[in-house]
Design a protein around this motif. Structure first.
Motif, mmCIF file in Angstrom:
data_model
loop_
_atom_site.group_PDB
_atom_site.id
_atom_site.type_symbol
_atom_site.label_atom_id
_atom_site.label_comp_id
_atom_site.label_asym_id
_atom_site.label_seq_id
_atom_site.Cartn_x
_atom_site.Cartn_y
_atom_site.Cartn_z
ATOM 1 N N MET A 1 0.834 -1.201 0.000
ATOM 2 C CA MET A 1 0.000 0.000 0.000
ATOM 3 C C MET A 1 0.873 1.257 0.000
ATOM 4 O O MET A 1 0.564 2.236 -0.685
ATOM 5 C CB MET A 1 -0.926 0.009 1.227
ATOM 6 N N GLY B 1 3.979 1.648 -1.166
ATOM 7 C CA GLY B 1 4.602 1.846 -2.475
ATOM 8 C C GLY B 1 3.603 2.373 -3.490
ATOM 9 O O GLY B 1 3.897 3.298 -4.263
ATOM 10 N N ALA B 2 2.388 1.793 -3.484
ATOM 11 C CA ALA B 2 1.368 2.203 -4.451
ATOM 12 C C ALA B 2 0.919 3.637 -4.191
ATOM 13 O O ALA B 2 0.806 4.447 -5.115
ATOM 14 C CB ALA B 2 0.175 1.247 -4.387
ATOM 15 N N LEU B 3 0.680 3.960 -2.915
ATOM 16 C CA LEU B 3 0.206 5.309 -2.563
ATOM 17 C C LEU B 3 1.256 6.370 -2.865
ATOM 18 O O LEU B 3 0.930 7.459 -3.339
ATOM 19 C CB LEU B 3 -0.152 5.356 -1.075
#
Lengths: 143, 135
Positions: free
Chosen positions: B47, B49-51
């Motif tokens: 989460m 890394g994605a955010l």
């Protein structure tokens, strides 16, 4: 640091990049439950990019699973049978569309765009997940 | 590059990211949700890394590329009820929609059972919301 954390972070970066490209190209929030769910509504007009995206998703995951034994690790948590997966699918499908998003739509996209309702939704489904796994642990049983 | 190719690339990256991060392994997900067990924080790294990438990219490109604005809506009862139900189903199987669909290519039985019932649940929710709006 465990290597799984590094792979997690790297995979997360790819997911973030994918979501950004999806948003730029389609001008729509590319949450998976919405991309998939709207294909099931008869009057959705922008079907083709949704199908192309989902085919890409299946291919991208399938390719890495095929190429790497480490990525192919697939374990079903204790006590979970196919009937439970049928029920879980129904609940997840209903909940994500009724609540307007899933881990990607609310968790990554909505939250990353600064939407407070998405942050709230993310907190709520995380807590519901924690409670569910705890109850499953203490109540035991196999479904 | 044509729009279709970019959308396909976006899908490929998403699927590759899910697989690389270990999110196609249901036990890795339930181990994150299992605070009383041998807790596995990997999902939090995913989460994060994605955010980080999505949030920063959105922040810097929003104006330049004319991206959609903040999609925030008033908090509704359906947002809360739906998110609770989603969390329950997520905790039961360790599948959210992305990883379940991502596992179809590898012909995994749980995903083959989960995705059709998920579609049914989506149809029911969308029908309910539509009839409520029209009614």
């Amino acid at each position: 640091m465990e290597s799984s954390y590094i792979f997690g972070l790297a995979g997360g970066v790819l997911i973030g990049l994918s979501s950004l490209i999806g948003l730029i190209v389609t001008k729509k929030i590319p949450g998976i439950s919405g991309v998939f769910g709207r294909l099931l509504i008869s009057d959705t007009e922008d079907r083709s990019w949704r199908v192309v995206f989902l085919v890409g998703l299946i291919a991208g995951a399938g390719l890495l699973i095929f190429l790497s034994d480490a990525v192919a690790v697939y374990r079903i948590p204790e006590g979970r049978g196919l009937l439970l997966y049928a029920i879980a699918g129904l609940i997840v499908g209903f909940g994500t569309r009724y609540g307007g998003g899933c881990t990607s739509g609310h968790g990554v996209c909505g939250t990353g765009m600064g939407a407070r309702d998405s942050m709230l939704a993310t907190g709520v489904f995380m807590i519901a997940g924690f409670v569910t796994v705890y109850l499953f642990r203490i109540l035991g049983g196999s479904v | 590059m044509k729009k279709g190719a970019l959308v396909f690339l976006s899908g490929l990256l998403f699927g590759a990211g899910l697989a690389l991060s270990g999110m196609t392994d249901p036990k890795r997900v339930t181990d994150f949700l299992d605070l009383a067990g041998d807790w596995d924080p990997t999902l939090a790294f995913v989460m994060a890394g994605a955010l980080l990438v999505f949030g920063m990219g959105y922040f810097f490109l929003k104006q330049k590329l004319g991206l959609p604005g903040n999609p925030e809506e008033p908090v509704s009862r359906s947002l809360i009820v739906g998110s609770i139900l989603f969390g329950v189903g997520w905790g039961l199987g360790g599948f959210c929609p992305g990883p379940a669909i991502a596992n179809l290519g590898a012909i995994r039985m749980e995903a083959l059972v989960f995705v059709p019932t998920m579609a049914l649940g989506m149809v029911i929710a969308q029908w309910l919301q539509r009839s409520r709006k029209e009614g």
